[in-house]
Design an enzyme around this catalytic site. Structure first.
Site, PDB file in Angstrom:
ATOM      1  N   ASP A 189     -18.733  -9.165 -10.132  1.00  0.00           N
ATOM      2  CA  ASP A 189     -19.774  -9.250 -11.156  1.00  0.00           C
ATOM      3  C   ASP A 189     -21.037  -9.864 -10.585  1.00  0.00           C
ATOM      4  OD1 ASP A 189     -20.394  -9.257 -14.238  1.00  0.00           O
ATOM      5  OD2 ASP A 189     -21.108 -11.174 -13.457  1.00  0.00           O
ATOM      6  N   LYS A 238     -26.395  -5.930 -13.346  1.00  0.00           N
ATOM      7  CA  LYS A 238     -27.077  -6.063 -14.637  1.00  0.00           C
ATOM      8  C   LYS A 238     -28.581  -5.882 -14.470  1.00  0.00           C
ATOM      9  CE  LYS A 238     -23.723  -9.747 -15.511  1.00  0.00           C
ATOM     10  NZ  LYS A 238     -23.599 -10.543 -14.289  1.00  0.00           N
ATOM     11  N   GLY A 286     -16.802 -13.637 -10.190  1.00  0.00           N
ATOM     12  CA  GLY A 286     -18.211 -13.920 -10.454  1.00  0.00           C
ATOM     13  C   GLY A 286     -18.910 -14.434  -9.223  1.00  0.00           C
ATOM     14  N   PRO A 298     -10.519  -3.950 -14.720  1.00  0.00           N
ATOM     15  CA  PRO A 298      -9.609  -5.052 -14.378  1.00  0.00           C
ATOM     16  C   PRO A 298      -9.848  -6.264 -15.281  1.00  0.00           C
ATOM     17  CG  PRO A 298     -10.615  -4.126 -12.398  1.00  0.00           C
ATOM     18  CD  PRO A 298     -11.333  -3.514 -13.578  1.00  0.00           C
ATOM     19  N   LYS A 357     -10.621   2.380 -17.061  1.00  0.00           N
ATOM     20  CA  LYS A 357      -9.961   1.073 -17.032  1.00  0.00           C
ATOM     21  C   LYS A 357     -10.870   0.022 -16.397  1.00  0.00           C
ATOM     22  CE  LYS A 357      -5.308   2.918 -16.668  1.00  0.00           C
ATOM     23  NZ  LYS A 357      -4.268   3.264 -15.689  1.00  0.00           N
ATOM     24  N   GLY A 395     -11.799 -10.577 -12.773  1.00  0.00           N
ATOM     25  CA  GLY A 395     -12.903 -10.208 -11.890  1.00  0.00           C
ATOM     26  C   GLY A 395     -13.431 -11.437 -11.179  1.00  0.00           C
TER      27      GLY A 395
HETATM   28  P1  NAD Z   1     -17.162 -20.494 -14.240  1.00  0.00           P
HETATM   29  O1  NAD Z   1     -16.651 -20.882 -15.562  1.00  0.00           O
HETATM   30  O2  NAD Z   1     -16.544 -19.360 -13.525  1.00  0.00           O
HETATM   31  O3  NAD Z   1     -17.112 -21.803 -13.372  1.00  0.00           O
HETATM   32  C1  NAD Z   1     -17.437 -21.779 -12.015  1.00  0.00           C
HETATM   33  C2  NAD Z   1     -17.374 -23.187 -11.451  1.00  0.00           C
HETATM   34  O4  NAD Z   1     -16.113 -23.777 -11.781  1.00  0.00           O
HETATM   35  C3  NAD Z   1     -17.444 -23.144  -9.936  1.00  0.00           C
HETATM   36  O5  NAD Z   1     -18.756 -23.230  -9.490  1.00  0.00           O
HETATM   37  C4  NAD Z   1     -16.583 -24.335  -9.540  1.00  0.00           C
HETATM   38  O6  NAD Z   1     -17.415 -25.465  -9.542  1.00  0.00           O
HETATM   39  C5  NAD Z   1     -15.604 -24.436 -10.650  1.00  0.00           C
HETATM   40  N1  NAD Z   1     -14.285 -23.831 -10.334  1.00  0.00           N
HETATM   41  C6  NAD Z   1     -13.974 -22.525 -10.077  1.00  0.00           C
HETATM   42  N2  NAD Z   1     -12.660 -22.387  -9.889  1.00  0.00           N
HETATM   43  C7  NAD Z   1     -12.111 -23.618 -10.030  1.00  0.00           C
HETATM   44  C8  NAD Z   1     -10.789 -24.105  -9.945  1.00  0.00           C
HETATM   45  N3  NAD Z   1      -9.761 -23.303  -9.697  1.00  0.00           N
HETATM   46  N4  NAD Z   1     -10.594 -25.433 -10.140  1.00  0.00           N
HETATM   47  C9  NAD Z   1     -11.624 -26.269 -10.409  1.00  0.00           C
HETATM   48  N5  NAD Z   1     -12.909 -25.861 -10.514  1.00  0.00           N
HETATM   49  C10 NAD Z   1     -13.135 -24.536 -10.321  1.00  0.00           C
HETATM   50  O7  NAD Z   1     -18.738 -20.337 -14.413  1.00  0.00           O
HETATM   51  P2  NAD Z   1     -19.885 -19.309 -14.024  1.00  0.00           P
HETATM   52  O8  NAD Z   1     -20.035 -19.139 -12.569  1.00  0.00           O
HETATM   53  O9  NAD Z   1     -21.054 -19.749 -14.813  1.00  0.00           O
HETATM   54  O10 NAD Z   1     -19.392 -17.920 -14.663  1.00  0.00           O
HETATM   55  C11 NAD Z   1     -18.619 -16.995 -13.945  1.00  0.00           C
HETATM   56  C12 NAD Z   1     -19.403 -15.729 -13.678  1.00  0.00           C
HETATM   57  O11 NAD Z   1     -19.890 -15.158 -14.891  1.00  0.00           O
HETATM   58  C13 NAD Z   1     -20.687 -15.948 -12.874  1.00  0.00           C
HETATM   59  O12 NAD Z   1     -20.435 -16.193 -11.512  1.00  0.00           O
HETATM   60  C14 NAD Z   1     -21.432 -14.673 -13.159  1.00  0.00           C
HETATM   61  O13 NAD Z   1     -20.911 -13.624 -12.375  1.00  0.00           O
HETATM   62  C15 NAD Z   1     -21.108 -14.470 -14.634  1.00  0.00           C
HETATM   63  N6  NAD Z   1     -22.148 -15.006 -15.546  1.00  0.00           N
HETATM   64  C16 NAD Z   1     -22.775 -14.143 -16.393  1.00  0.00           C
HETATM   65  C17 NAD Z   1     -23.759 -14.599 -17.263  1.00  0.00           C
HETATM   66  C18 NAD Z   1     -24.442 -13.642 -18.185  1.00  0.00           C
HETATM   67  O14 NAD Z   1     -25.459 -14.015 -18.792  1.00  0.00           O
HETATM   68  N7  NAD Z   1     -23.956 -12.437 -18.330  1.00  0.00           N
HETATM   69  C19 NAD Z   1     -24.121 -15.943 -17.283  1.00  0.00           C
HETATM   70  C20 NAD Z   1     -23.455 -16.813 -16.408  1.00  0.00           C
HETATM   71  C21 NAD Z   1     -22.471 -16.340 -15.564  1.00  0.00           C
END
Ligand code: NAD
Length: 292
Positions: free
Chosen positions: A43, A73, A18, A13, A11, A16
């Site tokens: 993550d 990763k 980030g 969740p 499973k 998660g």
């Molecule tokens: P996200 O879409 O989670 O947005 C995060 C941003 O949104 C925050 O920095 C904050 O400014 C804002 N936010 C968060 N909660 C909010 C709320 N309740 N109200 C208003 N604004 C809010 O973007 P992310 O960080 O790019 O993506 C999430 C996670 O995905 C990352 O932290 C990482 O772990 C993962 N990620 C993976 C890859 C990949 O290539 N696999 C690439 C980018 C991110």
């Protein structure tokens, strides 16, 4: 805990946490608070440079390791028969763990896809050794997955891709679904548009979209909760990131209500096919070097 069943009967969740761009004490404290709030999936990635902080946040929370689901990763320069096991051992050491729940290949590295296949084969062996519970990929298109599936034995449990209402990735999500691969959405709130803006004048804020604001008012929820609920109703896993206590709690609180089908479908129609990241067909080490 709301979970999805992966193709290996384990499973994952749906919700998660980030940690991209979280550093130092802030990263440790936000991870600890996320766990106290109820998040069980974290993550991270070797390239984020915060695996130590993630592990420390877990330790400080006092939660049992078996109750956590930790993803990290392999970065593109960690692909290869020898390099990938070395990278995994490095990540385990930095995190302070003896296994990883989900190990992802971070990007498909199209210009050296043989290396990607080598990395995946290495991950298959690491899974046999019990150091990884599940193998997945990230940023793979259906073409990349097609090739991977034809050259490897274990079907990835997860494909983690950029997916939010402005970029709904219907084709890749459908391919994932048809092959029993969970779609886990990164930048679910559209954070990528602000993380690396090529053009700061053109920063896009999904959470200010008039439809999202209207629905937030209608359901008495926040814009972020509307967007995350939309993902959950599509049966996607999500990993929103925040370092702010109120947002960490708000983003987790999306399970006690539902959007109507009509409202969810209106959000589908916000799609602008607007990818915030580079296309996975061009994103590799040479692309990164040229970008600097
Ligand atoms: P996200 O879409 O989670 O947005 C995060 C941003 O949104 C925050 O920095 C904050 O400014 C804002 N936010 C968060 N909660 C909010 C709320 N309740 N109200 C208003 N604004 C809010 O973007 P992310 O960080 O790019 O993506 C999430 C996670 O995905 C990352 O932290 C990482 O772990 C993962 N990620 C993976 C890859 C990949 O290539 N696999 C690439 C980018 C991110």
């Amino acid at each position: 805990m709301n979970t999805l069943l992966m193709n290996n009967s384990q499973k994952i969740p749906m919700m998660g946490f980030g940690v991209y761009l979280s550093t130092g004490t802030q990263a440790i404290e936000s991870v600890q608070l996320a766990i106290e709030t109820g998040y069980r999936l974290l993550d991270t990635a070797s390239i984020y440079g915060n695996e130590y902080e993630v592990g420390e946040g877990v330790r400080r929370s006092g939660i049992a390791r078996k109750d956590m689901f930790i993803t990290t990763k392999a970065w593109l320069n960690e692909y290869g028969k020898e390099k990938t096991p070395e990278a995994l051992h490095r990540s385990l050491k930095t995190l302070g763990l003896d296994y990883i729940d989900l190990y992802l290949l971070h990007w498909p590295a199209p210009s050296s896809f043989e290396m990607t296949i080598d990395a995946y084969h290495a991950a298959e062996l690491l899974m046999e050794q019990g150091l990884i519970k599940s193998i997945g990929v990230s940023n793979f298109t259906s073409e990349h997955l097609h090739r991977l599936l034809s050259e490897t034995d274990v079907i990835p449990a997860v494909n983690q891709i950029e997916l939010h209402p402005y970029f709904i990735q219907t084709e890749t999500a459908l391919f994932n679904h048809q092959h029993g691969i969970i779609t886990q959405c990164w930048s679910p709130l559209g954070g990528i548009y602000t993380n690396h803006p090529e053009n700061p004048q053109a920063i896009i804020n999904l959470l200010s979209d008039p439809l999202i604001i209207d629905l937030a008012n209608k359901y008495n929820k926040t814009p972020a909760q509307i967007v995350l609920r939309w993902h959950i109703q599509h049966k996607y896993a999500v990993i929103p990131k925040s370092i702010h206590p109120s947002r960490i709690m708000e983003n987790f609180d999306v399970f006690g209500y539902s959007l109507t089908e009509d409202d969810s479908s209106q959000i589908d129609h916000l799609n602008r096919n607007l990818r915030g990241s580079a296309h996975p067909d061009v994103f590799d080490l040479s692309f990164m070097a040229n970008r600097k």
